[in-house]
Structures are given as structure tokens and as C-alpha cells.
Design a protein around this motif. Sequence first.
Motif, PDB file in Angstrom:
ATOM      1  N   THR A 283      13.446  16.744 -29.405  1.00  0.00           N
ATOM      2  CA  THR A 283      14.500  15.817 -29.806  1.00  0.00           C
ATOM      3  C   THR A 283      15.837  16.755 -29.484  1.00  0.00           C
ATOM      4  OG1 THR A 283      14.255  16.213 -32.137  1.00  0.00           O
ATOM      5  CG2 THR A 283      13.061  14.312 -31.305  1.00  0.00           C
ATOM      6  N   GLY A 284      15.678  18.016 -29.560  1.00  0.00           N
ATOM      7  CA  GLY A 284      17.051  18.813 -29.397  1.00  0.00           C
ATOM      8  C   GLY A 284      17.676  18.308 -28.209  1.00  0.00           C
ATOM      9  N   MET A 285      16.762  17.857 -27.221  1.00  0.00           N
ATOM     10  CA  MET A 285      17.220  17.619 -25.645  1.00  0.00           C
ATOM     11  C   MET A 285      17.939  16.161 -25.734  1.00  0.00           C
ATOM     12  SD  MET A 285      17.200  20.003 -23.323  1.00  0.00           S
ATOM     13  CE  MET A 285      17.358  18.875 -21.776  1.00  0.00           C
ATOM     14  N   SER A 286      17.697  15.352 -26.805  1.00  0.00           N
ATOM     15  CA  SER A 286      18.239  13.968 -26.548  1.00  0.00           C
ATOM     16  C   SER A 286      19.677  13.756 -26.318  1.00  0.00           C
ATOM     17  CB  SER A 286      18.043  13.326 -27.918  1.00  0.00           C
ATOM     18  OG  SER A 286      16.558  13.097 -28.287  1.00  0.00           O
ATOM     19  N   GLY A 287      20.474  14.757 -27.031  1.00  0.00           N
ATOM     20  CA  GLY A 287      21.708  14.800 -26.739  1.00  0.00           C
ATOM     21  C   GLY A 287      22.248  14.950 -25.140  1.00  0.00           C
ATOM     22  N   LEU A 288      21.580  15.957 -24.346  1.00  0.00           N
ATOM     23  CA  LEU A 288      21.783  16.300 -23.124  1.00  0.00           C
ATOM     24  C   LEU A 288      21.294  15.359 -22.146  1.00  0.00           C
ATOM     25  CD1 LEU A 288      21.185  19.279 -25.122  1.00  0.00           C
ATOM     26  CD2 LEU A 288      21.666  19.993 -22.563  1.00  0.00           C
ATOM     27  N   ILE A 289      20.156  14.486 -22.619  1.00  0.00           N
ATOM     28  CA  ILE A 289      19.805  13.375 -21.903  1.00  0.00           C
ATOM     29  C   ILE A 289      20.982  12.421 -21.845  1.00  0.00           C
ATOM     30  CG2 ILE A 289      17.893  11.462 -21.569  1.00  0.00           C
ATOM     31  CD1 ILE A 289      16.001  13.496 -22.936  1.00  0.00           C
ATOM     32  N   GLY A 458      11.799  21.610 -21.304  1.00  0.00           N
ATOM     33  CA  GLY A 458      11.848  23.257 -21.166  1.00  0.00           C
ATOM     34  C   GLY A 458      10.348  23.959 -21.649  1.00  0.00           C
ATOM     35  N   ALA A 459       9.309  22.961 -21.340  1.00  0.00           N
ATOM     36  CA  ALA A 459       7.838  23.618 -22.174  1.00  0.00           C
ATOM     37  C   ALA A 459       7.518  24.499 -21.310  1.00  0.00           C
ATOM     38  CB  ALA A 459       7.039  22.478 -21.892  1.00  0.00           C
ATOM     39  N   PRO A 468      15.365  26.181 -29.953  1.00  0.00           N
ATOM     40  CA  PRO A 468      15.973  26.725 -28.585  1.00  0.00           C
ATOM     41  C   PRO A 468      15.028  26.253 -27.603  1.00  0.00           C
ATOM     42  CG  PRO A 468      16.858  27.763 -30.546  1.00  0.00           C
ATOM     43  CD  PRO A 468      15.660  27.121 -31.130  1.00  0.00           C
ATOM     44  N   LEU A 469      15.264  26.504 -26.413  1.00  0.00           N
ATOM     45  CA  LEU A 469      14.369  26.400 -25.253  1.00  0.00           C
ATOM     46  C   LEU A 469      13.897  27.765 -25.073  1.00  0.00           C
ATOM     47  CD1 LEU A 469      16.615  24.589 -22.699  1.00  0.00           C
ATOM     48  CD2 LEU A 469      14.771  23.563 -24.038  1.00  0.00           C
ATOM     49  N   GLN A 494      19.566  21.371 -14.556  1.00  0.00           N
ATOM     50  CA  GLN A 494      19.040  22.353 -15.606  1.00  0.00           C
ATOM     51  C   GLN A 494      19.611  23.013 -16.624  1.00  0.00           C
ATOM     52  OE1 GLN A 494      18.558  25.283 -12.180  1.00  0.00           O
ATOM     53  NE2 GLN A 494      16.194  24.748 -11.953  1.00  0.00           N
ATOM     54  N   VAL A 495      18.889  23.326 -17.607  1.00  0.00           N
ATOM     55  CA  VAL A 495      19.398  24.124 -19.009  1.00  0.00           C
ATOM     56  C   VAL A 495      18.551  25.207 -19.002  1.00  0.00           C
ATOM     57  CG1 VAL A 495      19.997  23.768 -21.112  1.00  0.00           C
ATOM     58  CG2 VAL A 495      20.404  21.649 -19.884  1.00  0.00           C
ATOM     59  N   GLU A 496      19.052  26.365 -19.170  1.00  0.00           N
ATOM     60  CA  GLU A 496      18.318  27.629 -19.336  1.00  0.00           C
ATOM     61  C   GLU A 496      18.203  27.928 -20.715  1.00  0.00           C
ATOM     62  OE1 GLU A 496      20.164  30.270 -16.704  1.00  0.00           O
ATOM     63  OE2 GLU A 496      19.902  28.925 -15.068  1.00  0.00           O
ATOM     64  N   PRO A 497      17.312  28.901 -21.147  1.00  0.00           N
ATOM     65  CA  PRO A 497      16.991  29.318 -22.599  1.00  0.00           C
ATOM     66  C   PRO A 497      18.226  29.983 -23.013  1.00  0.00           C
ATOM     67  CG  PRO A 497      15.229  29.725 -21.122  1.00  0.00           C
ATOM     68  CD  PRO A 497      15.973  29.190 -20.210  1.00  0.00           C
TER      69      PRO A 497
END
Length: 556
Positions: A283-289, A458-459, A468-469, A494-497
Motif C-alpha cells: 500500500t506504500g505505492m498507492s500515493g505513487l499510483i 517492486g516484488a 521500502p522497495l 519506474q521507482v527504484e529501491p
Amino acid sequence: MTPGRTPSRWLRWTLAVTVAVLACLAFGVTTASAVLSLGPHEALYEVDTDGLVVADLGPLGTIEIDSPLPLGLGVDVTVKEIPADLTAVGTSSTLDRLVGDLDRYLQFYNTPEVTIDAVTSALVGDALRRAAVALVVVFLVGWGVRTVLGPDRRRELTDLLAPRTWRLTAGTVVVVLVVTTVVSGDVDPPRAGRPASAVFAGTALEGARITGRLAGVVDTYGGQLVELYDENEAFYADARDNLERSWDGWDIRHAVRTNLGTETPDDEDVVTLLVVSDLHCNTGMSGLIETTAVRSGADVVLNAGDTTMNGTAVEKACVDSFAAAVPDGVPMVVSDGNHDSVLTSSQEAAHGQTVLDGGVVEVAGVRILGDRDALETRIGEGTQVAREQTPSEQAAALATTACEDGDVDLLLIHTPPVGDAALDSGCVPFQVSGHTHRRAGPEQVGQGIRYVSASTAGAASGQPTVGPLRGTAEMTVLRFDPETRRMLDVQVVQVEPSGRATVGDREPVPAVVPPLGQLQPGVAGAGPAPSGTSSATPEPTGSPSPALVPDGPILP
């Protein structure tokens, strides 16, 4: 109105109905309940009047926080799946389960507002239903009493009670005020020896008080959890800022290239589709989506599946979080994956999402075919066929449906090889999939183009997706021309680690190259059918790749 004067009939009825409605609402509110998730557990939420929100964790103790609700209302939360006797399970087993649940505790801790919103909505809905039922019961009882009394007795009672309407009303108000005062005054204040836990200071649970064995655990290890939470918050806030800056940079590059004539201006008639896949409850990626959907001007969001990790009821918080990330008015189309379930599909449908189920739907002018995965993967239990069709049978059915429809623009399916038969048939010009956690394409497969999205969470193999990713998260922006019925280009985000974000340039989708000496009607770039050949709708040919196996478990 002078004292003693009998009120008019309509006023007496208005007062009676008002009192009945208020009483029924009070009943509905104070008895409302709902079963929803709390972290990794299912929990029963019940409204009470002690002025506290209390989560009962059985022998572990309780978590208490002052209720934000008015009139002394509170909520009791009974968490399920907590052993009644801790001696019933070994220490190592208990610790293993706690470690396995850590990701879902972090999801709740990271976005408690998602759970709070879901609980509030469920309790309000249940309260209204209970109030409505109570009102119906009151009406039926009143109607029954009225019928039993008969007209003569009703007139006698009316003559007796009507002049006392104001006294009866005043008495009712006094009773309500007394009950309300007693209820509100019966609030259990923080008791001595139960100070608020310092661990929660500055968080959404600030002021919470811990009792029982859990208090020692929180005091000992809670600081580590807060550090993880703070790290997670900081990482995704920084990543979102980086993504905004990267979109700013791309906007400038695109404007310059447009002015120089090296790129064509954006066509308002083009349909923009945002692809996400394999979110696995990150769910951390929700804001970036949300940022990508807004900045790309997405008309539709395509979810290629594996929204959850295990398709359980408690993962509704994940579904809710991703649904909230989609801008208002933008539809989401979902092809659920092997880590999802029928329950996941119903949770998505409750948000108004279009969940594909083997048929063709039209969204924003794009005709989309798809289905949820035929397999289900459960962590610790393996993978099995969970539907009436095997993957190969599902692949053949999708190809048949595409050819019978004859006007499919896009195939959205979780596992890439399941679309091979449809692509081979020439009845599907473009396919979007996920599942592999690695991007592939766009490339020609059969008589169509296939694009496989990498994981938006980022699985990474053997790594949890919460926090964090661990791997590079990707989203993809596609543009579709409704006039030519062609997918125009692909743009990877893309969003990197490290938190670095990149918005790539648009890459044109390659044209389909027909087999040597054969041009199939209806295929992009194909002309009329060769003389002497049939122009009928082609039958599905070929078979899907035998590699219809699910990805490995996300957690070790």
C-alpha cells in the motif's frame, strides 16, 4: 400556543414520528457491529457507550484509546484468531506467526485511515439498517395496536391523551436527556497505572494504553516497529516527490520536442491507460499510483492482477487503499491473479471496479476481454486449479470469445501464456499481462502484440513487498487510438529501491508482421483476403505455452 390547548392532529403525529425515528436511530447506533480486518486478523467491531476504543487481544491484553465519537460512544474490537490459551502453542510457533504477520501489521500501521474509513462506513451502514428495521417494527406494532383497539377505543384514548401532548413530550425529552447523561457520564476514564504508551507518540495511535502481556512486548519491541514505520513513511514520501519531479522533467522534454516537431502534440481523442500489476498489498505505492494516474491523464486504470498476497478477507485494506489511489471518475478494470480470490473480486467490485470474468466489456471506448486466473496460489499451501477450467481450457475459451466477438481491442489477463491462443488466432491485437514480475515487450506473439508488466510493488524473489522497495517498481502508460483501433505507444514509469523515480519516453508499439506469404484479414497492416481464401472470422489456433505456472511465493 397557550398551555392546555390541544395540539392539532398533524402536530401530534409529527411529534410521535420524530420520537420514534430518534429512538430507532439511537437503537441502531448503539447496537451497530461489523466484521472487518485489523492488521492480519479478522475482528468484530461493536459500538458501545464506554467512551473508549478497545481492541481485545485475548490473553495478550488490550489496546485502549479515547474514542473520538460524541455522547460517550465507543467501539469494542474483538480480534479473532488469538489463541485463548497461549500455552496451547509453542513459543517458537507463536513467534513464527508474529513474524509472518509483521507485514500486515505494518500495512495497518502505515495506513490506519484506510481501516478506519472502512470500519466507519460499515458501522454507519449497519446502524442505518438496524434503525430501519426497528422503525418498521415500531410501525407494524403501532398498526397492530391501532387495529386491535378499534375506532371507539382510539377516540377515547385520543380524548384522554391529546390535551396532555406537551406534558408527554416534555416527559419523553427529560427521559432521553437523563439516559444520555447517564450514558455519557458512564465513560471509563484512563485508570491509574495505565499511562499512554510512549511508543505511539506522534503516530495515528498516540494516546493508546496497553494492558496485559502485550504491554511488555510493545515496550520492548514497539520502538523497532515505529522505526520501520517512520522509515517506510519517509521512503515513499521521498519517492513520490522524486516522481513528481521526474514528471515535471518529462513534461518539459515533451513540450520541447513538440515545438521542434520531433513529437506530435497529444491528441485529446486518444485514450490513456495506466497499467499496474502484482501490487501484492504494498500500500506504500498507492500515493505513487495516484500521482502517475493524475500526471499521465489516465482515462482508465488496468490492474493485471495479484492485488493481494493470499486473497483473504483481512486484505480488504489493500484493495481499499489501491481503490482510493484512483482519481474520481477514472474506472479501473481488473483481471485478478493467482494470489487473489473470489473474495478479492467481490471487494474490488464493491468499489465499482470492473472485474473481468471471461466476457468483453467496453470502457472509455476500448473493448476489453479478460478473466481472472484459473489458478490460486496460497502461501504455504502451493498452487491448484480453483475454477471449472484449467489454464489451457481458459486460454481456448478466451480465443473463442475474441473471435466470436470480432471487435476486441485489448486482452487483459494475469498469466501471459493464457493469452497465446487468442494472439495466435489474430482475433486479439494487443495483450497486457503481469505475473512474472519482469517486464517483457511489447513484442509480437502470434498475430498480436503482447506486453508484460513488471511488478508495481517492486516484488523481489523471497522478499516481503511491504516497507521500502526491495526491487524496482514499475507502472506503464499506454495510449490507444479509438479511430484506428491501435495501441500507439508504451511509456514506462519506474521507482527504484533508492527512491529514484524515472518517467521514460514514449516508445511506439511495433506493427504486426504477418507470416510470410499470409495476410490475415482483420490484422493490423493486413490487406484484403487473398483471392480464393475465406474472409470469415478466423478460428482460434495454436495452444498456450505449457509454462502456465504461478510465480513463487512473495514471502519466504
